[in-house]
Design a protein around this motif. Structure first.
Motif, PDB file in Angstrom:
ATOM      1  N   ASP A 478       0.962  -1.453   0.096  1.00 16.12           N
ATOM      2  CA  ASP A 478       0.441   0.449   0.002  1.00 16.12           C
ATOM      3  C   ASP A 478       0.853   1.151   0.445  1.00 16.12           C
ATOM      4  O   ASP A 478       1.669   0.855   0.517  1.00 16.12           O
ATOM      5  CB  ASP A 478      -0.825   0.103   0.988  1.00 16.12           C
ATOM      6  CG  ASP A 478      -1.831   1.195   1.423  1.00 16.12           C
ATOM      7  OD1 ASP A 478      -2.707   1.467   0.127  1.00 16.12           O
ATOM      8  OD2 ASP A 478      -1.148   2.221   2.252  1.00 16.12           O
ATOM      9  N   VAL A 479       0.490   2.664  -0.735  1.00 10.22           N
ATOM     10  CA  VAL A 479       1.434   3.257  -1.035  1.00 10.22           C
ATOM     11  C   VAL A 479       0.202   4.736  -0.723  1.00 10.22           C
ATOM     12  O   VAL A 479      -0.897   4.869  -0.640  1.00 10.22           O
ATOM     13  CB  VAL A 479       1.522   3.919  -1.974  1.00 10.22           C
ATOM     14  CG1 VAL A 479       2.123   5.146  -2.223  1.00 10.22           C
ATOM     15  CG2 VAL A 479       2.282   2.992  -2.480  1.00 10.22           C
ATOM     16  N   GLN A 480      -0.174   5.375   0.650  1.00  7.76           N
ATOM     17  CA  GLN A 480      -0.699   6.412   0.477  1.00  7.76           C
ATOM     18  C   GLN A 480      -0.213   7.942   0.586  1.00  7.76           C
ATOM     19  O   GLN A 480       1.461   7.650   0.933  1.00  7.76           O
ATOM     20  CB  GLN A 480      -0.713   5.843   2.476  1.00  7.76           C
ATOM     21  CG  GLN A 480      -1.683   7.235   2.694  1.00  7.76           C
ATOM     22  CD  GLN A 480      -2.117   6.552   4.509  1.00  7.76           C
ATOM     23  OE1 GLN A 480      -1.862   5.941   4.756  1.00  7.76           O
ATOM     24  NE2 GLN A 480      -4.090   7.630   4.589  1.00  7.76           N
ATOM     25  N   GLN A 481      -0.375   9.136   0.078  1.00 18.59           N
ATOM     26  CA  GLN A 481       0.278  10.464   0.205  1.00 18.59           C
ATOM     27  C   GLN A 481      -0.153  10.661   1.336  1.00 18.59           C
ATOM     28  O   GLN A 481      -1.678  11.059   2.207  1.00 18.59           O
ATOM     29  CB  GLN A 481      -0.823  10.395  -1.183  1.00 18.59           C
ATOM     30  CG  GLN A 481      -0.328  10.835  -2.388  1.00 18.59           C
ATOM     31  CD  GLN A 481       0.518  11.333  -2.352  1.00 18.59           C
ATOM     32  OE1 GLN A 481       1.415  12.261  -2.502  1.00 18.59           O
ATOM     33  NE2 GLN A 481       1.379  10.517  -3.514  1.00 18.59           N
ATOM     34  N   VAL A 482       1.241  11.017   2.127  1.00 16.22           N
ATOM     35  CA  VAL A 482       0.824  11.490   3.374  1.00 16.22           C
ATOM     36  C   VAL A 482       1.831  12.943   3.913  1.00 16.22           C
ATOM     37  O   VAL A 482       2.274  13.341   5.408  1.00 16.22           O
ATOM     38  CB  VAL A 482       1.668  10.608   4.796  1.00 16.22           C
ATOM     39  CG1 VAL A 482       0.072   9.316   4.443  1.00 16.22           C
ATOM     40  CG2 VAL A 482       2.572  10.490   4.499  1.00 16.22           C
ATOM     41  N   GLY A 483       1.587  13.322   2.288  1.00 18.87           N
ATOM     42  CA  GLY A 483       2.364  15.132   2.721  1.00 18.87           C
ATOM     43  C   GLY A 483       1.555  16.052   3.541  1.00 18.87           C
ATOM     44  O   GLY A 483       0.506  15.834   3.698  1.00 18.87           O
ATOM     45  N   PRO A 484       2.352  17.097   4.144  1.00 18.23           N
ATOM     46  CA  PRO A 484       1.732  18.389   4.250  1.00 18.23           C
ATOM     47  C   PRO A 484       0.409  18.972   3.189  1.00 18.23           C
ATOM     48  O   PRO A 484       0.961  19.012   2.330  1.00 18.23           O
ATOM     49  CB  PRO A 484       2.615  19.581   4.792  1.00 18.23           C
ATOM     50  CG  PRO A 484       4.161  18.287   4.489  1.00 18.23           C
ATOM     51  CD  PRO A 484       4.478  17.079   3.996  1.00 18.23           C
TER      52      PRO A 484
END
Length: 1005
Positions: A478-484
């Protein structure tokens, strides 16, 4: 014959004691005591991969030699294949540069090769070379031919009838003016060069081509391009580009302008091709804002017509300008860009020949003149070959030329190296493979975007953060976007390689930078901005931009980003940051307040990029900074050191070559003052806090070292063209003292050895042709120093009770080494001979007791030992404490050694002790059976000795004992009750047989 007793079992330990404390605070080395680059020559770098190609712009085949091709890789050197790209091997690894822009084979003598160094592009992450090279034996040996200050040579062509007549297109400095640029000609094989086409210090040559029917007719393209110091929007062009022709072998030239864009219309880079079958037919890829496209001439360049305007053919002119014509049909044209395109109607229409919509970024096309179905393509993904006109291609997953920007190491076992790869996403690669080598099974994309950082979570090595910004879970994929989220605002700026760094003092804290610093403590669910904009608000234009400054549409309004983050391992609230526009800031309260501590030498030098910073492991006020001034046309090394929180700085570059940019500096976490630096060509080491530097290149090819980390006792580097490399066991560097060079015999403290077995699977072996990285040495690495040569060197391993269990001598007769690939680890591998010459030596004990004496029993034994004349290894040494004793020149020295179990093995210590005890009983029994089976007076193990015809003979029993020994030693587990019972039964039978034989002998005939 050495027999093992159960009494020699060493004490098992669950945690090894630290053995490095004695040299953590070693005194600095005086100048006279500095070792040179050969002192540690026994150390060796190993390449671990991945085998995934990187940006390649040099590519050529050999006419008349089907299957033979050469490629030049950006920071990867020159490679050759003789089997159409199935296997590539490096040819340039002992040369001082690995940055390659062009390769040419002399058509009249295929043994003659010319190589132009320097990438020959205009892009933010390029590297330069040091001139032109030549080989007269198909790449076996090389000589340097000059043009050193040209920095970039994108094209070299050779007269088809004279291997000594050569033209080179020299592009020049990418970030500044210089006069060694333009078209150069040599008529003596490169011994001397004449500049035959030159416009000015800002205009270089990009392409040169010869008329296939008349080599005195020469075409050349000049390009007036310059890179700006900032990364985004930093490629500029001014008047000066153009296409030229000579009809007298390059002595005089005239401009070809009819039908082509002019300087006023923004003429830029031009790529040129002459049709081999119709010399008057020329094609040109032309970069111009409104008039760019594919141009064609049917009258040898006198007139030109734009026949295709599709931007997919000519867009991104600073990256792409390749056009080639089929050698037999002038209507068939290939254009390399994001995709390689093919036309069969003279360039009017094109279809995709190779590449995806997302792009593979192709740079070179070479077509076999005898068979146009054979084509070599070079791209950002490496090189591939088709032999059937594009129906199928060879792989680019067989070239260890990946371009990495950074490297991090996780805390798994074996540890993995992770980083972002230019144009290819990312990768995490195991430092050791379970099959004796590091194969495709041992690496995987890390789920983060290409470029920049991939940071494994120190609390969970299966979680990796990276890019701008994602979280990858290795277990699920799984790849999740977690950037500010505020990053999407125009108030925040990023470039491709934004830092993503965990704190070593607080493993929950993850930092990410744009033009401000961000922090999360919950894996990216919530972010806090903990700094203001720390980049320059304004600056003066660097002088190296020169005449190109007027071409900047933003008129110098560019702003920088935070380019490096260095959280202190000593104080969680102390954080250092450096920007790509040349500032350094530090906070000691977690970001509440920031102090500008930029070295005075940088305050008035904008865009001196702070490439990487490292905060000291021993002192919160100490930090180191690597400054990259390449974008200011300054190739000198720059490393700065502070011990007072940034109040004062010292530049520390003595010993670093004048033309070697420094990209990274790191402090060893176990010895204060021991530093490592990575430059554009090699790794360097300093024992005195950077006051003096010594090369640590060793066996590594010259390549750009973009990042470096110290992982346990190893150094790992990210190269920008040769994938990941590891220098195993740097304990000798840590232990080195001012007195070492004058000491007669030194045995360095060994690192903790790990008992690891490999090749336990039963799969079909991986073919030798499959590319693979190299595993670390199997066993305990033992390093020693001899001031003078010694006649004989002996090395002994003693158990915890002080009893010798192995003895090696330089006088021993050593069998030929057994290749390591696909050979099971239970076979004996003869050790390398103990070195006796003056200097440092490395020897590996395989963590085994002596081999059991195995007679060639008649009864077939298990597959573990069948069909081989080699003997199995002796029992594994149990985890515990040992002593290493070295004797040389009449002197004896000792060091303690700790052996631990593979951390993945969960067998209790008591189970391993039972395994060793049972193995000891079996090796003793095998030896007794072998002794009893020999004819009277015989010694050693002789094939056929001791054979007995009866079914229950010693021969059959010996084979059964050998099979049981293999079963016991075949895994890191306690013996099963069934195995123990079988061993007891066979030992009783052995005692009975030996007793009966002894009784029979005592009665006599």
């Amino acid at each position: 014959m050495h027999r093992i007793s159960c009494r020699s079992v060493v004490a098992l330990v669950t945690r090894p004691a630290a053995i490095a404390a004695t040299f953590l605070l070693a005194a600095p080395l005086a100048r006279a005591q500095q070792p040179d680059s050969t002192t540690f020559s026994s150390l060796r770098w190993r390449m671990i991969g991945p085998h995934r190609g990187g940006r390649t712009v040099g590519a050529v085949g050999v006419p008349g030699q089907p299957g033979v091709f050469y490629i030049g890789v950006n920071n990867g050197g020159v490679w050759k294949t003789t089997d159409f790209g199935r296997v590539w091997r490096p040819l340039f690894d002992d040369q001082p540069t690995g940055s390659i822009g062009a390769i040419a084979v002399a058509p009249s003598d295929p043994n003659v090769l010319y190589v132009g160094s320097g990438e020959g592009l205009q892009r933010p992450d390029l590297s330069t070379g040091d001139g032109i090279y030549k080989s007269t034996d198909a790449g076996a040996h090389w000589s340097h031919l000059g043009l050193r200050d040209g920095q970039q040579i994108p094209t070299v062509v050779v007269d088809p009838h004279d291997p000594n007549r050569v033209f080179a297109a020299v592009l020049g400095h990418p970030y500044g003016p210089n006069t060694e640029r333009g078209v150069f000609r040599s008529t003596d094989g490169g011994a001397s060069w004449t500049k035959v086409l030159y416009r000015d210090e800002n205009t270089g040559a990009f392409d040169v081509a010869l008329d296939p029917a008349d080599a005195n007719i020469v075409y050349a393209a000049l390009w007036a391009g310059r890179q700006a110091p900032w990364e985004i929007g930093g490629s500029f062009q001014i008047a000066g580009s153009g296409l030229f022709k000579s009809i007298d072998g390059g002595t005089t030239w005239r401009a070809l302008t009819q039908g082509l864009p002019t300087d006023a219309e923004g003429l830029g880079r031009i790529g040129l091709a002459v049709s081999p079958s119709r010399a008057a037919r020329l094609y040109a890829i032309v970069d111009a804002p409104r008039l760019g496209g594919l141009y064609r001439s049917d009258d040898a360049g006198a007139h030109w017509t734009r026949i295709n305007t599709d931007t997919r053919l000519w867009g991104r002119g600073s990256d792409f300008a390749e056009v080639r014509v089929d050698p037999k049909d002038p209507e068939i044209v290939y254009v390399a860009n994001v995709v390689t395109w093919k036309s069969t109607d003279g360039g009017r229409s094109f279809t995709a020949f190779r590449g995806a919509p997302g792009g593979d970024d192709y740079h070179r096309v070479w077509i076999d003149p005898a068979d146009p179905r054979i084509i070599l393509l070079a791209s950002d993904q490496g090189a591939i070959v088709t032999v059937n006109g594009g129906e199928t291609f060879s792989s680019w997953y067989n070239q260890p030329t990946a371009q990495f920007y950074h490297v991090t190491a996780d805390d798994a076992f074996p540890y993995r190296l992770c980083g972002g790869q230019q144009e290819s996403g990312s990768a995490c690669v195991a430092s050791r493979g379970d099959d004796g080598q590091i194969t495709f099974r041992d690496w995987h994309p890390a789920g983060v975007e290409e470029y920049g950082y991939a940071a494994p979570d120190p609390l969970d090595p299966d979680i990796v953060y990276g890019g701008k910004l994602t979280r990858w879970d290795r277990r699920t994929g799984d790849v999740q976007q977690v950037g500010p989220r505020p990053l999407r605002s125009p108030d925040y700026r990023v470039v491709r390689t934004q830092p993503v760094v965990f704190s070593r003092a607080d493993p929950h804290a993850l930092y990410f930078a744009s033009n401000v610093l961000w922090k999360t403590r919950d894996g990216g669910r919530h972010w806090a901005q903990i700094s203001p904009d720390l980049t320059r608000p304004a600056w003066s234009v660097p002088p190296n931009l020169g005449a190109f400054a007027a071409s900047d549409p933003e008129k110098g309004a560019h702003r920088g980003v935070i380019y490096t983050i260095a959280p202190s391992p000593r104080a969680a609230n102390t954080i250092w940051v450096g920007t790509d526009d040349g500032l350094i800031h530090v906070t000691s309260d977690g970001g509440a307040h920031w102090k500008d501590v930029t070295p005075p030498a940088l305050r008035d030098r904008p865009w001196a990029k702070v490439s990487l910073m490292d905060a000291s492991h021993f002192d919160a006020g100490t930090a180191y900074a690597a400054l990259n001034t390449f974008r200011l046309d300054d190739l000198r090394p720059h490393v700065y050191r502070t011990h007072d929180g940034g109040a004062t700085w010292t530049e520390i570059v003595r010993g670093l070559p004048a033309g070697d940019i420094v990209n990274v500096v790191r402090e060893d976490p176990q010895r204060r003052g021991l530093l490592y630096a990575g430059t554009e060509h090699a790794v360097y080491v300093s024992w005195d806090d950077g006051d003096h530097w010594t090369s640590l290149r060793l066996n590594m090819p010259a390549t750009s070292i973009r990042d470096l980390v110290v992982k346990d006792d190893d150094i790992a580097v990210a190269t920008h063209g040769r994938s990941f490399w590891i220098l195993d066991d740097v304990t000798p560097l840590r232990a080195f003292q001012p007195t070492t060079l004058g000491t007669d015999v030194t045995l360095f403290p060994p690192q903790r050895a790990t008992r690891v077995r490999w090749n336990r699977n039963t799969d079909t072996p991986i073919p030798q042709e499959e590319p693979a990285g190299e595993n670390p040495p199997d066993g305990a690495i033992l390093n020693y120093w001899l001031r003078t040569p010694s006649d004989v060197v002996t090395l002994e391993i003693l158990d915890a009770a002080g009893a010798p269990i192995r003895r090696f001598s330089s006088a021993d007769s050593m069998a030929a080494p057994i290749p390591g690939r696909n050979i099971p680890d239970y076979w004996i591998r003869p050790p390398e001979r103990l070195g006796t010459s003056a200097g440092m030596h490395r020897f590996v004990w395989d963590l085994h007791y002596p081999s059991p004496a195995v007679a060639r029993f008649e009864y077939p034994i298990s597959a573990t030992f069948m069909n081989t004349p080699r003997e199995p290894r002796g029992p594994w040494a149990p985890p515990g404490r040992y002593t290493v004793r070295l004797t040389a020149g009449g002197r004896t020295v000792s060091q303690p050694l700790v052996v631990r179990m593979d951390p993945r093995v969960k067998t209790p210590a008591a189970g391993l002790a039972r395994q060793f005890a049972l193995s000891a009983r079996l090796t003793d029994a095998i030896a007794r059976a072998a002794d009893a089976g020999r004819p009277a007076g015989a010694t050693g193990v002789t094939p056929g000795a001791g054979r007995v015809a009866a079914p229950d003979s010693l021969s059959r029993l010996g084979a059964e004992l050998a099979q049981l020994y293999g079963d016991v030693q075949g895994s890191d587990a306690a013996p099963t009750p069934q195995i123990e019972a079988a061993v007891a039964d066979r030992l009783r039978l052995l005692d009975a047989l030996l007793g009966a034989r002894a009784s029979g002998r005592s009665r006599g005939p």
